[in-house]
Enzyme design. Structure first.
Site, PDB file in Angstrom:
ATOM      1  N   TYR A  45       0.847  -1.209   0.000  1.00 24.01           N
ATOM      2  CA  TYR A  45       0.000   0.000   0.000  1.00 24.01           C
ATOM      3  C   TYR A  45       0.882   1.258   0.000  1.00 24.01           C
ATOM      4  O   TYR A  45       0.381   2.355  -0.152  1.00 24.01           O
ATOM      5  CB  TYR A  45      -0.936   0.043   1.215  1.00 24.01           C
ATOM      6  CG  TYR A  45      -1.909  -1.113   1.336  1.00 24.01           C
ATOM      7  CD1 TYR A  45      -2.091  -2.016   0.292  1.00 24.01           C
ATOM      8  CD2 TYR A  45      -2.641  -1.313   2.494  1.00 24.01           C
ATOM      9  CE1 TYR A  45      -2.973  -3.079   0.413  1.00 24.01           C
ATOM     10  CE2 TYR A  45      -3.532  -2.371   2.622  1.00 24.01           C
ATOM     11  CZ  TYR A  45      -3.691  -3.254   1.573  1.00 24.01           C
ATOM     12  OH  TYR A  45      -4.569  -4.306   1.703  1.00 24.01           O
ATOM     13  N   HIS A  72       0.858 -11.707   1.759  1.00 24.66           N
ATOM     14  CA  HIS A  72      -0.208 -10.957   1.075  1.00 24.66           C
ATOM     15  C   HIS A  72      -0.854 -11.753  -0.060  1.00 24.66           C
ATOM     16  O   HIS A  72      -2.072 -11.717  -0.231  1.00 24.66           O
ATOM     17  CB  HIS A  72       0.367  -9.645   0.525  1.00 24.66           C
ATOM     18  CG  HIS A  72      -0.655  -8.591   0.273  1.00 24.66           C
ATOM     19  ND1 HIS A  72      -0.392  -7.262   0.394  1.00 24.66           N
ATOM     20  CD2 HIS A  72      -1.957  -8.658  -0.112  1.00 24.66           C
ATOM     21  CE1 HIS A  72      -1.483  -6.554   0.111  1.00 24.66           C
ATOM     22  NE2 HIS A  72      -2.445  -7.393  -0.213  1.00 24.66           N
TER      23      HIS A  72
HETATM   24  P1  NDP Z   1     -14.294  -1.593   1.520  1.00 27.31           P
HETATM   25  O1  NDP Z   1     -15.236  -2.717   1.337  1.00 27.31           O
HETATM   26  O2  NDP Z   1     -13.837  -1.231   2.870  1.00 27.31           O
HETATM   27  O3  NDP Z   1     -14.961  -0.329   0.794  1.00 27.31           O
HETATM   28  C1  NDP Z   1     -14.306   0.893   0.717  1.00 27.31           C
HETATM   29  C2  NDP Z   1     -15.130   1.791  -0.218  1.00 27.31           C
HETATM   30  O4  NDP Z   1     -16.413   2.057   0.351  1.00 27.31           O
HETATM   31  C3  NDP Z   1     -14.462   3.108  -0.441  1.00 27.31           C
HETATM   32  O5  NDP Z   1     -14.785   3.514  -1.759  1.00 27.31           O
HETATM   33  C4  NDP Z   1     -15.157   4.027   0.580  1.00 27.31           C
HETATM   34  O6  NDP Z   1     -15.156   5.342   0.069  1.00 27.31           O
HETATM   35  C5  NDP Z   1     -16.543   3.461   0.612  1.00 27.31           C
HETATM   36  N1  NDP Z   1     -17.201   3.557   1.924  1.00 27.31           N
HETATM   37  C6  NDP Z   1     -16.713   3.140   3.115  1.00 27.31           C
HETATM   38  N2  NDP Z   1     -17.607   3.294   4.092  1.00 27.31           N
HETATM   39  C7  NDP Z   1     -18.718   3.810   3.523  1.00 27.31           C
HETATM   40  C8  NDP Z   1     -19.981   4.178   4.020  1.00 27.31           C
HETATM   41  N3  NDP Z   1     -20.290   4.017   5.315  1.00 27.31           N
HETATM   42  N4  NDP Z   1     -20.895   4.701   3.146  1.00 27.31           N
HETATM   43  C9  NDP Z   1     -20.584   4.848   1.841  1.00 27.31           C
HETATM   44  N5  NDP Z   1     -19.392   4.529   1.302  1.00 27.31           N
HETATM   45  C10 NDP Z   1     -18.460   3.990   2.140  1.00 27.31           C
HETATM   46  O7  NDP Z   1     -13.048  -1.906   0.536  1.00 27.31           O
HETATM   47  P2  NDP Z   1     -11.461  -1.978   0.723  1.00 27.31           P
HETATM   48  O8  NDP Z   1     -10.925  -2.544  -0.532  1.00 27.31           O
HETATM   49  O9  NDP Z   1     -10.885  -0.713   1.143  1.00 27.31           O
HETATM   50  O10 NDP Z   1     -11.275  -3.079   1.868  1.00 27.31           O
HETATM   51  C11 NDP Z   1     -11.044  -2.735   3.222  1.00 27.31           C
HETATM   52  C12 NDP Z   1      -9.623  -3.023   3.629  1.00 27.31           C
HETATM   53  O11 NDP Z   1      -9.295  -4.393   3.390  1.00 27.31           O
HETATM   54  C13 NDP Z   1      -8.566  -2.272   2.800  1.00 27.31           C
HETATM   55  O12 NDP Z   1      -8.495  -0.915   3.107  1.00 27.31           O
HETATM   56  C14 NDP Z   1      -7.345  -3.070   3.118  1.00 27.31           C
HETATM   57  O13 NDP Z   1      -6.856  -2.734   4.388  1.00 27.31           O
HETATM   58  C15 NDP Z   1      -7.902  -4.499   3.083  1.00 27.31           C
HETATM   59  N6  NDP Z   1      -7.741  -5.120   1.753  1.00 27.31           N
HETATM   60  C16 NDP Z   1      -6.933  -6.233   1.657  1.00 27.31           C
HETATM   61  C17 NDP Z   1      -6.750  -6.875   0.448  1.00 27.31           C
HETATM   62  C18 NDP Z   1      -5.864  -8.075   0.385  1.00 27.31           C
HETATM   63  O14 NDP Z   1      -5.492  -8.488  -0.724  1.00 27.31           O
HETATM   64  N7  NDP Z   1      -5.500  -8.673   1.494  1.00 27.31           N
HETATM   65  C19 NDP Z   1      -7.380  -6.395  -0.791  1.00 27.31           C
HETATM   66  C20 NDP Z   1      -8.236  -5.224  -0.593  1.00 27.31           C
HETATM   67  C21 NDP Z   1      -8.407  -4.648   0.640  1.00 27.31           C
HETATM   68  P3  NDP Z   1     -14.483   6.596   0.855  1.00 27.31           P
HETATM   69  O15 NDP Z   1     -13.095   6.204   1.284  1.00 27.31           O
HETATM   70  O16 NDP Z   1     -14.509   7.676  -0.196  1.00 27.31           O
HETATM   71  O17 NDP Z   1     -15.403   6.875   1.999  1.00 27.31           O
END
Ligand code: NDP
Length: 285
Positions: free
Chosen positions: A48, A106
């Site tokens: 990241y 990862h």
């Molecule tokens: P999420 O499922 O957490 O969704 C994030 C998205 O939803 C962003 O666009 C955010 O926008 C939006 N959002 C969040 N909360 C709300 C809400 N209450 N209402 C409306 N929109 C919302 O996806 P992630 O991919 O970020 O997954 C979470 C975490 O998992 C990552 O940050 C990371 O730490 C981990 N991860 C691990 C992976 C792996 O390969 N091991 C792969 C992907 C993620 P905004 O920020 O604009 O609010």
């Protein structure tokens, strides 16, 4: 904050804050804000490129280190025993800490056995409190879990109401491994925030679809790490312990499961993309 116990006895918060796609500049602010609001688990990764932002935030937040739970992940370009070992020290330096609470492989690409051996050593040396895997499915998970001495404490997979990972949840039980949901809000796709089932259930409790989706996961014993760069949404995503879904609510949400993941780690094109990731996205290259 509710916690679960991992297979080595340590406790982990059920809900955390993820920082995938949070830019290195804004990361310190976002993590400081998350901690201020009450998040104690922070999920980052070498890939990241924002571990330094996390480190800056945790070193300045005023919360004792032992009250925080830090997760990071070893990236493919650091695979192999020696490289992974060096990268763990580098993560410790960037995170400004003496230990990582949970360290994951990862991706199941490159010499991930070497990586896991380096993680076992870091665990024995006290640099890491628990180790586990991310994106390992089916036989890949079993092969590693069977062959390595320290059983994975956690498996982090894409998990949300549309992809509930029933098969993997059953499979990992044999190893005492706990599921941690990445993309717990389906990364904002599939109209999750306006889904009728989630909205109608939420209306009964005065909660949003996001809160119902997260409460569903934690209620199933799955750790969730939603990401948002907005304070209001961070607050909303954290406020999920003040209501309890009924078994009927849960049954309705179980029906949303498609059994499909958005990311297919068996797709050769995905493998190539991930193997080239560091070359294409590492800002230091
Ligand atoms: P999420 O499922 O957490 O969704 C994030 C998205 O939803 C962003 O666009 C955010 O926008 C939006 N959002 C969040 N909360 C709300 C809400 N209450 N209402 C409306 N929109 C919302 O996806 P992630 O991919 O970020 O997954 C979470 C975490 O998992 C990552 O940050 C990371 O730490 C981990 N991860 C691990 C992976 C792996 O390969 N091991 C792969 C992907 C993620 P905004 O920020 O604009 O609010």
């Amino acid at each position: 904050m509710n916690t679960i116990e991992l297979n080595n006895g340590i406790k982990m918060p059920m809900l955390g804050y993820g920082v995938f796609l949070v830019g290195s500049q804004e990361c310190e602010y976002c993590v400081s804000e998350a901690i201020r609001l009450g998040y104690r688990l922070i999920d980052t990764a070498q890939a990241y490129y924002n571990e330094e932002g996390v480190g800056a935030a945790i070193s300045k937040c005023g919360i004792p280190r032992e009250e925080l739970f830090l997760t990071t992940k070893v990236w493919i370009s650091n695979a192999g025993e020696e490289k992974a070992a060096r990268s763990i020290d580098e993560s410790l330096r960037k995170l400004r800490t003496d230990y990582i609470d949970l360290l994951l492989v990862h991706q199941p690409f490159g010499d991930y056995y070497g990586t896991y051996r380096a993680m076992e050593k870091a665990y024995r040396d006290g640099k890491v409190r628990a180790i586990g895997l991310s994106n390992f499915y089916d036989a890949r998970f079993v092969d590693l879990a069977e062959n390595m001495e320290i059983k994975p404490a956690v498996l982090q997979l894409e998990t949300h109401v549309f992809s509930q990972q029933a098969r993997m949840r059953e499979l990992i039980k044999d190893y005492g491994t706990r599921l941690m949901a990445w993309g717990p809000l389906a990364q904002g796709t599939d109209r999750i925030f306006t889904n009728e089932t989630l909205k109608n259930i939420g209306a009964k409790y005065g909660k949003t679809s996001a809160q119902v989706a997260l409460n569903f996961l934690t209620g199933e014993g799955i750790v969730a790490i939603p990401k948002s760069v907005h304070t209001l949404r961070m607050t909303e995503n954290l406020d999920i312990e003040s209501f309890e879904l009924t078994e009927t609510d849960r049954e309705m949400i179980r029906k949303l499961d498609t059994g499909l993941s958005k990311v297919d780690f068996n797709d050769p094109a995905m493998a190539k993309y991930l193997l080239e990731y560091d070359k294409n996205f590492n800002p230091d290259n």
